[in-house]
Design a protein around this motif. Sequence first.
Motif, PDB file in Angstrom:
ATOM      1  N   VAL A 156      -7.004 -10.945   7.645  1.00  0.00           N
ATOM      2  CA  VAL A 156      -5.770 -11.345   8.104  1.00  0.00           C
ATOM      3  C   VAL A 156      -6.334 -12.979   8.561  1.00  0.00           C
ATOM      4  O   VAL A 156      -5.435 -14.019   8.506  1.00  0.00           O
ATOM      5  N   ALA A 157      -7.480 -13.190   9.153  1.00  0.00           N
ATOM      6  CA  ALA A 157      -7.903 -14.266   9.944  1.00  0.00           C
ATOM      7  C   ALA A 157      -8.029 -15.458   8.537  1.00  0.00           C
ATOM      8  O   ALA A 157      -7.615 -16.459   8.776  1.00  0.00           O
ATOM      9  N   GLU A 158      -8.578 -14.926   7.291  1.00  0.00           N
ATOM     10  CA  GLU A 158      -8.612 -15.638   6.109  1.00  0.00           C
ATOM     11  C   GLU A 158      -7.374 -16.052   5.773  1.00  0.00           C
ATOM     12  O   GLU A 158      -7.162 -17.279   5.372  1.00  0.00           O
ATOM     13  N   LEU A 159      -6.365 -15.183   5.713  1.00  0.00           N
ATOM     14  CA  LEU A 159      -5.034 -15.453   5.235  1.00  0.00           C
ATOM     15  C   LEU A 159      -4.623 -16.642   6.096  1.00  0.00           C
ATOM     16  O   LEU A 159      -3.777 -17.648   5.804  1.00  0.00           O
ATOM     17  N   ALA A 160      -4.749 -16.426   7.523  1.00  0.00           N
ATOM     18  CA  ALA A 160      -4.109 -17.281   8.365  1.00  0.00           C
ATOM     19  C   ALA A 160      -4.598 -18.765   8.363  1.00  0.00           C
ATOM     20  O   ALA A 160      -4.021 -19.682   8.256  1.00  0.00           O
ATOM     21  N   ALA A 161      -5.865 -18.825   8.011  1.00  0.00           N
ATOM     22  CA  ALA A 161      -6.507 -20.106   7.804  1.00  0.00           C
ATOM     23  C   ALA A 161      -6.328 -20.933   6.734  1.00  0.00           C
ATOM     24  O   ALA A 161      -5.938 -22.084   6.550  1.00  0.00           O
ATOM     25  N   ARG A 162      -5.811 -19.802   5.633  1.00  0.00           N
ATOM     26  CA  ARG A 162      -5.380 -20.382   4.476  1.00  0.00           C
ATOM     27  C   ARG A 162      -4.053 -21.303   4.552  1.00  0.00           C
ATOM     28  O   ARG A 162      -4.000 -22.386   3.615  1.00  0.00           O
ATOM     29  N   SER A 166      -3.069 -19.527  13.221  1.00  0.00           N
ATOM     30  CA  SER A 166      -3.857 -18.415  13.850  1.00  0.00           C
ATOM     31  C   SER A 166      -3.280 -16.973  13.193  1.00  0.00           C
ATOM     32  O   SER A 166      -2.180 -16.969  12.783  1.00  0.00           O
ATOM     33  N   ALA A 167      -4.212 -16.081  13.614  1.00  0.00           N
ATOM     34  CA  ALA A 167      -3.907 -14.904  13.059  1.00  0.00           C
ATOM     35  C   ALA A 167      -2.443 -14.333  13.582  1.00  0.00           C
ATOM     36  O   ALA A 167      -1.666 -13.742  13.100  1.00  0.00           O
ATOM     37  N   ALA A 168      -2.298 -14.591  14.835  1.00  0.00           N
ATOM     38  CA  ALA A 168      -1.145 -14.180  15.566  1.00  0.00           C
ATOM     39  C   ALA A 168      -0.027 -14.922  15.106  1.00  0.00           C
ATOM     40  O   ALA A 168       1.042 -14.243  15.303  1.00  0.00           O
ATOM     41  N   GLN A 169      -0.092 -16.225  15.015  1.00  0.00           N
ATOM     42  CA  GLN A 169       1.016 -17.120  14.327  1.00  0.00           C
ATOM     43  C   GLN A 169       1.557 -16.542  12.941  1.00  0.00           C
ATOM     44  O   GLN A 169       2.562 -16.427  12.642  1.00  0.00           O
ATOM     45  N   ALA A 171       0.958 -13.451  11.938  1.00  0.00           N
ATOM     46  CA  ALA A 171       1.768 -11.950  12.152  1.00  0.00           C
ATOM     47  C   ALA A 171       3.149 -12.387  12.538  1.00  0.00           C
ATOM     48  O   ALA A 171       3.873 -11.614  11.931  1.00  0.00           O
ATOM     49  N   ALA A 172       3.325 -13.230  13.454  1.00  0.00           N
ATOM     50  CA  ALA A 172       4.840 -13.345  13.733  1.00  0.00           C
ATOM     51  C   ALA A 172       5.624 -14.080  12.536  1.00  0.00           C
ATOM     52  O   ALA A 172       6.691 -13.514  12.692  1.00  0.00           O
ATOM     53  N   ARG A 173       5.089 -14.960  11.807  1.00  0.00           N
ATOM     54  CA  ARG A 173       5.869 -15.454  10.674  1.00  0.00           C
ATOM     55  C   ARG A 173       6.122 -14.393   9.733  1.00  0.00           C
ATOM     56  O   ARG A 173       7.321 -14.395   9.199  1.00  0.00           O
ATOM     57  N   CYS A 174       5.125 -13.361   9.418  1.00  0.00           N
ATOM     58  CA  CYS A 174       5.331 -12.272   8.605  1.00  0.00           C
ATOM     59  C   CYS A 174       6.440 -11.509   8.923  1.00  0.00           C
ATOM     60  O   CYS A 174       7.280 -10.958   8.065  1.00  0.00           O
ATOM     61  N   ARG A 175       6.640 -11.014  10.313  1.00  0.00           N
ATOM     62  CA  ARG A 175       7.391 -10.098  10.814  1.00  0.00           C
ATOM     63  C   ARG A 175       8.959 -10.908  10.500  1.00  0.00           C
ATOM     64  O   ARG A 175       9.807 -10.116  10.260  1.00  0.00           O
ATOM     65  N   ASP A 176       8.842 -11.971  10.916  1.00  0.00           N
ATOM     66  CA  ASP A 176      10.266 -12.788  10.732  1.00  0.00           C
ATOM     67  C   ASP A 176      10.650 -12.928   9.458  1.00  0.00           C
ATOM     68  O   ASP A 176      11.879 -12.827   9.116  1.00  0.00           O
ATOM     69  N   GLU A 177       9.647 -13.527   8.643  1.00  0.00           N
ATOM     70  CA  GLU A 177      10.122 -13.831   7.265  1.00  0.00           C
ATOM     71  C   GLU A 177       9.789 -12.546   6.086  1.00  0.00           C
ATOM     72  O   GLU A 177      10.731 -12.805   5.092  1.00  0.00           O
ATOM     73  N   GLY A 179       9.632  -9.217   7.178  1.00  0.00           N
ATOM     74  CA  GLY A 179      10.171  -7.906   7.591  1.00  0.00           C
ATOM     75  C   GLY A 179       8.956  -6.889   8.039  1.00  0.00           C
ATOM     76  O   GLY A 179       9.326  -5.770   8.138  1.00  0.00           O
ATOM     77  N   GLN A 180       7.689  -7.248   8.110  1.00  0.00           N
ATOM     78  CA  GLN A 180       6.705  -6.317   7.951  1.00  0.00           C
ATOM     79  C   GLN A 180       5.506  -6.704   8.770  1.00  0.00           C
ATOM     80  O   GLN A 180       5.420  -8.050   8.682  1.00  0.00           O
ATOM     81  N   SER A 181       4.329  -6.256   9.006  1.00  0.00           N
ATOM     82  CA  SER A 181       3.133  -6.656   9.520  1.00  0.00           C
ATOM     83  C   SER A 181       2.280  -7.332   8.321  1.00  0.00           C
ATOM     84  O   SER A 181       2.555  -7.172   7.251  1.00  0.00           O
ATOM     85  N   THR A 182       1.582  -8.302   8.840  1.00  0.00           N
ATOM     86  CA  THR A 182       0.535  -9.106   7.810  1.00  0.00           C
ATOM     87  C   THR A 182      -0.278  -7.905   7.056  1.00  0.00           C
ATOM     88  O   THR A 182      -0.715  -7.794   5.862  1.00  0.00           O
ATOM     89  N   GLN A 183      -0.719  -6.928   7.746  1.00  0.00           N
ATOM     90  CA  GLN A 183      -1.558  -5.732   7.141  1.00  0.00           C
ATOM     91  C   GLN A 183      -0.694  -5.031   6.126  1.00  0.00           C
ATOM     92  O   GLN A 183      -1.119  -4.677   5.114  1.00  0.00           O
TER      93      GLN A 183
END
Length: 228
Positions: A156-162, A166-169, A171-177, A179-183
């Motif tokens: 997840v950290a590598e995805l976020a860096a891409r 941040s990993a938390a940011q 995760a929040a975007r994935c939930r909002d856009e 509708g699910q967790s990054t995992q």
Amino acid sequence: MPAAHDHLSVRDYSASHGSHDHDHFQILLGLQGELELEVAGRGRRIAAGDGCVVPPGERHDFEARFGARCLVLDSHTSDWARARSFAPPPATLALATYLARACTDRLPRAQQQGPSLLLEAWLPPTDASPLRPRRAIDWDALARWALTRSGVGPTVAELAARVHLSAAQLAARCRDERGQSTQQWLRELRLAQARAWREQGLSVAEVARRSGYRSPSALTAARRRAGI
């Protein structure tokens, strides 16, 4: 100021799917469980402390697979249009919990003043700026990049860096856009790729190796859980 006919209530949601729209704002604050919500085609989940402002006329679909309880405010107060630009601060959960109890115990003063208190708590100070427009995430491009990684794939950290988050940011975007967790998004991506490889004729063992599963049976079990 709140409209005289603003109404607070506590609502329990179940796995039964619902869908409707209103001629007023509907404000939801999570108290327990998780409510899955789709507003104007955009999905999100409301857990305890999360909030959402549904504008008048926007159709929304909802369900809670394992049950959820929310404080709901039906309001004609136009200031809720401005509140949409902000997330409710953490302290709003304490207020929502109190107002939910006031609804259950039928405390008239709290029910009367609750809508204005909720709006006041939700909005930041008047000198605060609304959220800056967020850089769009090209989810298709991110998925293509993730699938180029062999074995267990990116973290997840590598995805976020891409995407410079941040990993938390992320995760929040994935939930909002999404509708699910990054995992969950990553897992569905891997399983979709596994299905494509199987359709190309690769063995289950080879697909499991490429997908990063420890064994063919682990891949089969993952696909069964996902209904693939």
